[in-house]
Structures are given as C-alpha cells and as structure tokens.
Design a protein around this motif. Sequence first.
Motif, mmCIF file in Angstrom:
data_model
loop_
_atom_site.group_PDB
_atom_site.id
_atom_site.type_symbol
_atom_site.label_atom_id
_atom_site.label_comp_id
_atom_site.label_asym_id
_atom_site.label_seq_id
_atom_site.Cartn_x
_atom_site.Cartn_y
_atom_site.Cartn_z
ATOM 1 N N UNK A 354 -10.174 2.885 -5.593
ATOM 2 C CA UNK A 354 -10.643 2.867 -4.202
ATOM 3 C C UNK A 354 -9.742 3.753 -3.352
ATOM 4 N N UNK A 355 -10.284 4.722 -2.633
ATOM 5 C CA UNK A 355 -9.446 5.587 -1.795
ATOM 6 C C UNK A 355 -9.030 4.889 -0.498
ATOM 7 N N UNK A 356 -7.958 5.377 0.090
ATOM 8 C CA UNK A 356 -7.525 4.968 1.434
ATOM 9 C C UNK A 356 -7.234 3.468 1.528
ATOM 10 N N UNK A 357 -7.883 2.761 2.459
ATOM 11 C CA UNK A 357 -7.538 1.361 2.706
ATOM 12 C C UNK A 357 -8.299 0.388 1.828
ATOM 13 N N UNK A 358 -7.584 -0.596 1.277
ATOM 14 C CA UNK A 358 -8.185 -1.632 0.432
ATOM 15 C C UNK A 358 -7.742 -2.996 0.941
ATOM 16 N N UNK A 359 -8.698 -3.887 1.190
ATOM 17 C CA UNK A 359 -8.415 -5.249 1.656
ATOM 18 C C UNK A 359 -8.625 -6.224 0.508
ATOM 19 N N UNK A 360 -7.684 -7.142 0.323
ATOM 20 C CA UNK A 360 -7.790 -8.147 -0.734
ATOM 21 C C UNK A 360 -7.684 -9.522 -0.082
ATOM 22 N N UNK A 361 -8.748 -10.315 -0.169
ATOM 23 C CA UNK A 361 -8.790 -11.622 0.487
ATOM 24 C C UNK A 361 -8.649 -12.753 -0.529
ATOM 25 N N UNK A 393 0.038 3.178 -6.206
ATOM 26 C CA UNK A 393 -1.170 3.766 -5.639
ATOM 27 C C UNK A 393 -1.320 3.497 -4.147
ATOM 28 N N UNK A 394 -0.816 2.352 -3.683
ATOM 29 C CA UNK A 394 -1.003 2.013 -2.274
ATOM 30 C C UNK A 394 0.190 1.216 -1.752
ATOM 31 N N UNK A 395 0.527 1.477 -0.488
ATOM 32 C CA UNK A 395 1.598 0.719 0.169
ATOM 33 C C UNK A 395 1.089 -0.678 0.510
ATOM 34 N N UNK A 396 1.832 -1.733 0.143
ATOM 35 C CA UNK A 396 1.332 -3.097 0.361
ATOM 36 C C UNK A 396 1.685 -3.660 1.739
ATOM 37 N N UNK A 397 0.760 -4.435 2.295
ATOM 38 C CA UNK A 397 0.978 -5.166 3.540
ATOM 39 C C UNK A 397 0.398 -6.561 3.355
ATOM 40 N N UNK A 416 0.422 3.893 7.882
ATOM 41 C CA UNK A 416 0.453 4.368 6.498
ATOM 42 C C UNK A 416 -0.833 5.131 6.156
ATOM 43 N N UNK A 417 -1.974 4.669 6.664
ATOM 44 C CA UNK A 417 -3.233 5.353 6.402
ATOM 45 C C UNK A 417 -3.283 6.733 7.045
ATOM 46 N N UNK A 418 -2.557 6.902 8.126
ATOM 47 C CA UNK A 418 -2.581 8.182 8.840
ATOM 48 C C UNK A 418 -1.655 9.224 8.229
ATOM 49 N N UNK A 419 -0.815 8.827 7.283
ATOM 50 C CA UNK A 419 0.075 9.794 6.650
ATOM 51 C C UNK A 419 -0.742 10.786 5.817
ATOM 52 N N UNK A 420 -0.596 12.080 6.075
ATOM 53 C CA UNK A 420 -1.449 13.071 5.386
ATOM 54 C C UNK A 420 -1.213 13.143 3.886
ATOM 55 N N UNK A 422 -0.164 10.482 1.986
ATOM 56 C CA UNK A 422 -0.174 9.157 1.382
ATOM 57 C C UNK A 422 -1.433 8.888 0.582
ATOM 58 N N UNK A 423 -1.372 7.856 -0.272
ATOM 59 C CA UNK A 423 -2.517 7.447 -1.077
ATOM 60 C C UNK A 423 -3.283 6.291 -0.452
ATOM 61 N N UNK A 424 -2.847 5.861 0.725
ATOM 62 C CA UNK A 424 -3.513 4.752 1.379
ATOM 63 C C UNK A 424 -2.659 3.503 1.380
ATOM 64 N N UNK A 425 -3.281 2.369 1.683
ATOM 65 C CA UNK A 425 -2.556 1.104 1.803
ATOM 66 C C UNK A 425 -3.454 -0.028 1.321
ATOM 67 N N UNK A 426 -2.824 -1.130 0.943
ATOM 68 C CA UNK A 426 -3.544 -2.324 0.502
ATOM 69 C C UNK A 426 -3.075 -3.494 1.362
ATOM 70 N N UNK A 427 -4.035 -4.251 1.890
ATOM 71 C CA UNK A 427 -3.726 -5.353 2.804
ATOM 72 C C UNK A 427 -4.122 -6.662 2.136
ATOM 73 N N UNK A 428 -3.132 -7.505 1.826
ATOM 74 C CA UNK A 428 -3.386 -8.821 1.241
ATOM 75 C C UNK A 428 -3.545 -9.821 2.393
#
Length: 706
Positions: A354-361, A393-397, A416-420, A422-428
């Motif tokens: 998954x590119x860019x932002x990934x949300x994990x609930x 792959x992604x910076x965790x939050x 983190x998503x705005x970094x040119x 970067x690979x994106x971020x993952x939000x738990x």
Amino acid sequence: VSVGRGHTLCPFYMSKDAAKDADIIFMPYNYLLDANTRKTLVDQVRWDNAIVIFDEAHNVEGVCSDASSCDLTAKQLTDALAEAKRCKEVCLDRIERGATYDPSEPTSERNINHRQLYTDLDLFQRLLKQIEQGLQSLVSQHKVTPQEGLTRPGIFLFEFLRGFNITESTLPILNTSIDTASDMLQAWELEQGRSAASKGGTAALLHIQSFLNLAFNTLDPIGTRPGSLPAHKGYRVHIHLEKSWGADKLHAPTLSYWCFIPGMAFRMLKALNLRSILLTSGTLAPLDSFAHELQLQFDISLENPHIIQASQVWVGVLAQGPSGHPLCSNYQARNDIEYKEDLGNAVANFARIVPDGLLVFFPSYGVLEMCLKHWRENEKGGGGSTMSRITRHKAPFIEPRDGSQFQQVIDGYKSKLEEPTGNGAIFFAVCRGKVSEGLDFSDRAGRGVIITGIPYAMRNDPKVRLKRDVLDEDARTSKGGSAALTGDAWYVQQAMRAVNQAMGRVIRHRWDFGAVILADRRFAEKSTQRQMSKWLEKNMVHHANFGTASSSLTRFFKDKQSFQAPAGYGGKAAAGTAGQGPAGGSAFQVVASSAAGSAHDAAGGRGGRAGLIDSLPSAIDVSGLGSIGGFGAAASGGPKAGGGGARALDKPPLQPIQKGGLLGMLEQHHAATAQQQQWAHSNSNSQQEWERGDVSRSDGASKLGD
C-alpha cells in the motif's frame, strides 16, 4: 475566543447573545439533547421555526441515553451537605443583620424568608444523610462488591425515594428551597466582592435537583399513543461501588439511574414543535431499527450509493495470514502467539504494497498494545522483529490514550507523508477512537485501511448487559414488528457501525481511491456482511489465501498509478498517489471555493465538461451554494496553502464586510454573486488560467462529493 480574551468577555455568553440574530447556529448536539443545557438556549432559538440537523448522527443514540441518565455519587452527597451548611450560615448572617421578609417585593432579596429557608435547609441536610445511610444499607443487605453491583427496575428509584418522603408532590417544595438558596448565596458572594459570582457555590445541590427532576419526568409516558408505558420502563437503577475521592480511596456507593431508551431525549426535543429534524451519517443503516430506538416516525428516509466507481476501491476479506494461520481476533484467539505472528506478517506485507498512508484499526486499546508489544519483541534470527520489518516501509504512529497528545501524533503523521523522499506512514489506531470517527484521511493520507477485528463491547459491562435486557424485554412486548431491536441485534449493530466508521476513512471524495482489508475471517460470514455499508458489501471479495489477496492488491495499486482525476479538478488526487492529501481551511472555505468554481462554470467557462455540482442530487440548492461561495472565496484573500504554487486570478473588489462571520456573508451574498457572475462572463476565455488559480476548488470538491 480571541475577542473574549482581548476584551475580558466570556466567549460562551457572547456567542449566546450573538445567536439571537443568527440564521445558523453550530453547536455540539448534546447541547440540544441535554435538557439542562437546552434551557440556556430558550431565548436564543425560536423552536417552532427551527430546522435541526444532526451530523454524524450515528452517535445520537448514545448521546441521547447519556443525556437522559444521571448518577448520584457519595462525593456529591457530601458536597451538597457542605453547601447546605454554608447556605444556612448565610441565612443566619442575614437574620443577625436584621434582614426582613416582605413578600410584596418579588424582585428583592427581602422576598426571601431567611428563617423559613434556614429550617428547610436543616431538614434537607437530614434528608441527604438519610439517603447516604439508605444506600449504605442496600450495599450491606445485598452484598454489593466493586465487581458486582445491584440492579433494579426503574420503578425501584421511586420506592427508594418515597422512604424519605421525596415524591412527585413534595418535589416542587425541594425545587423552591434549592433555587432560593442558590440565588441567596450568589447574591451574598457578589456582596463579598466576588465579581465572578455564579451558582457554582451550590453545584452539588443543583445536581441533586437535576437528578430528582429527571427521575420524576420518567413517570410520564414515553409515547403519545393512548396506553403508552411510562418512560421509567426503559430505565434501570444500578447501585455500584466506586473508589472514593479521599486519601483512603475506600469504595463508596453510587446511585445510577440509566436510560436505555434514547427516544426519551428525543421525545422532549420533539415536544418543542420543531419545524424539521434531519439526521445524517454514512452509518445509520438499518434505518427502521434506528427510528424505533429514537421513538420517532421519519416520513422521509434516503440511503445513497457511494459517489465513486467500483474500480476505485479494493475490498477484501482475509481469512488467514501469510503462514496460513487463521486470522480471528475474538476473545479466545487474540492471545494466540501464532495469530499475533501471522497478523504482524500480514501488516508488514501490506505496508510494502500500500503506498503512502496506511491505517490499521484494532478492536480496543488492549488488543492494540498487546500486538505492538509482541511485534517489537519477537525478533527471530537475523530477520529482525515484526515491527522493524514494518518500519522499513513506513514510519509508525500510534493513537494515544491521552487525548492531549493526539494532535502532536496526527501532526507527525501528516508531516511524514509530506516528505518527498519518504515511503509513507502507518497509523495504528482503535475503532471508536478519534482516528476512526471524524478525521479526513483523503488521498495520500489514507490509501488503505486494515480492520483487524470486530469491536464488540464488553459483555459483562453493566450498561451493555442492561441495555440488552431492556431491548429484549421491549422486543417481547412491542407491537412494532420487525423494527423492534433485540439485545443481540443491537450488540452486533453497535460493533459493525464502528467498523463502518473506520472503513469510511479511506474514501473521502469522488476522485479518491484506496483499499479496505478485512483481516478477520468473521467478515466472510453473511450475517456480518449484511451489517456493512452497502457500497462496501457489493465490492467485497473473499480471498481463500494470503497470496491471492496480496497479488490482487498489488495489481489494484499498479493500475492506479495512471489514475487521473478529470481536468480542472485541481490535482488533489491526480496521477495515482501524487495528490497532496487533505488541504487546510474551514468548512466554509471548502464549500465557498467549490461553489465559486461552479458559478464560473455556470457562466459559460466550463468548456463543455460536467462539473462536480452537476453530479450532486438536484435537491441541493446550487444557487445558494454559489451565492455564499462567490463571496467566501473572494474574501479569503488568495489561494489556500498547499496549492502547488498555483496563483489566484485577480478577483473583483467586493463590498466591505459590515458584519463578521457567516451572518455578514449571508447578508451580502446577493451583491457578491452578481459581481462574481459579471467577472466570470468577462473572463469566459480564461478557462486554463482559472483552473490554475482556483486552488481551493479541489478541496471543496472532495468535501461536497463525500
């Protein structure tokens, strides 16, 4: 707030005063549903001509129940005793200083019979002590423990209060005594030079008054039909032990009177003879049981399909992880080591795909913390831990329990998503948390969402258990047919509404796209799928193994690399993942910028393309949007931040704002619209320049299309 600080004024009372002349009033909807708060709005709102709109109305049931419930704690009883004592001291002070009683002066403090009030307060103190003793006696008699409370039907409260001679006939006398004492104490504090004197000095007494008034209101029928049952049938009395506030931290009894029929609050709201009530949300279905819960007959209901095409969303049920272990987050399986391992492996793989932002609930904070702890500590050989593989792959939050830290975390995620590079971020995050309920994760901010389980409430929670009991009883006696909810049906609906809310983070406007990954085999069950939003259910695919899901998802995002929003959209979601995510600006700026674009299109500058407004239902007042929008867009003073360097066209000078805020906009929108239309006609050959200049339009389109 800034005006209030600058001029030493209370923003709340200032806004209340301004509301008298307002056409539109924004407020949290508990202000309307809570009877005590609603009283403060009596002079501000003409109810018989009011249209009340509840946005995000899937939460209305819970707010209604809370607004119609009340607790009486041991501390509140103790505080009320202290306040009554203080009021008695003021009475004595007044008497010693020669205060006289003259009932012919109703607006003067001389209308207060201080000797009688002293006697009433003395009796009320004894009454409060008897209630304390009565609660302690029930705790001892029924062996109430911190783990197990005492539950009785709603009628029990009136039997309990009758033992202290608190009845429907004696309640007005108590109300008069408390009101008089509160007014007297407030006047005394003003005399002492306390400029901020309020009724806060009798807060506990006023709370007890509110508790009693709410309780006796439930003697009235819940419905308007002949033979309707009294409202207290939908209430339960629950006496339970809570830790005290003192240094000893001993357990003390709390008397709770809980409402399990949300229609109680709506019944009182409907009694105001409102012109219309509108409830809107993406997760209200099933509508018949929702209306039954609120005890309202909705003459008009509408359930829309989604605005996007099927090709813009990938929805898959994943029954097993990469190693073939079943994925199921129920209570029995969530502690299984192999389950946590394979769930982590699945998340690590999806973080790569998954590119860019990934949300994990997760279903709860407990499950989230348990999984993250395991993923940090399960390092094997030289491959690193599961968390280390995810973070490649992604910076965790992580969504914090402490709400005060939330903004810092969400700002970090966006940065983190705005970094040119970067690979994106993952939000738990957790279902029913702040991330799942109201935030906009459009475009790059949320290209995918993983639901790791179904967030069923704790079955042994007293409120959950009692709610199910009340609904089962109502279903047995109700003549409402299929609309009547059973306890089990409600229990499932509440969990699935939370799931639907979380899934809704991924698609936020017409030209958005993303993936919904359901990582729990229970989502493959037909009974569960029937509770999902229809637009997701019809696109759902059950993948037999992880490999087929992984390859299908990879193809989906590969195809989206060439995805293009229509020309003139503004570039928010253009060219695959190149969009810039949610832009700033208020809701008014969003609507204004979109409407300004539609006004130009209507004037002939569209060049034959269908605009966003054209795709909306005809019931929307396009003229009204254009009118407000034309003024609002120009008043913003230029393009919004994040527009990729686009420049704004020179707008015609508009009339100066005579009144601030929305009211000023509404009063001048006709003149503003005329100027915008004239300007649009004169620039009909400048379509390409307009598209570059209308920086706000893309964000507005996303909100209107949502």
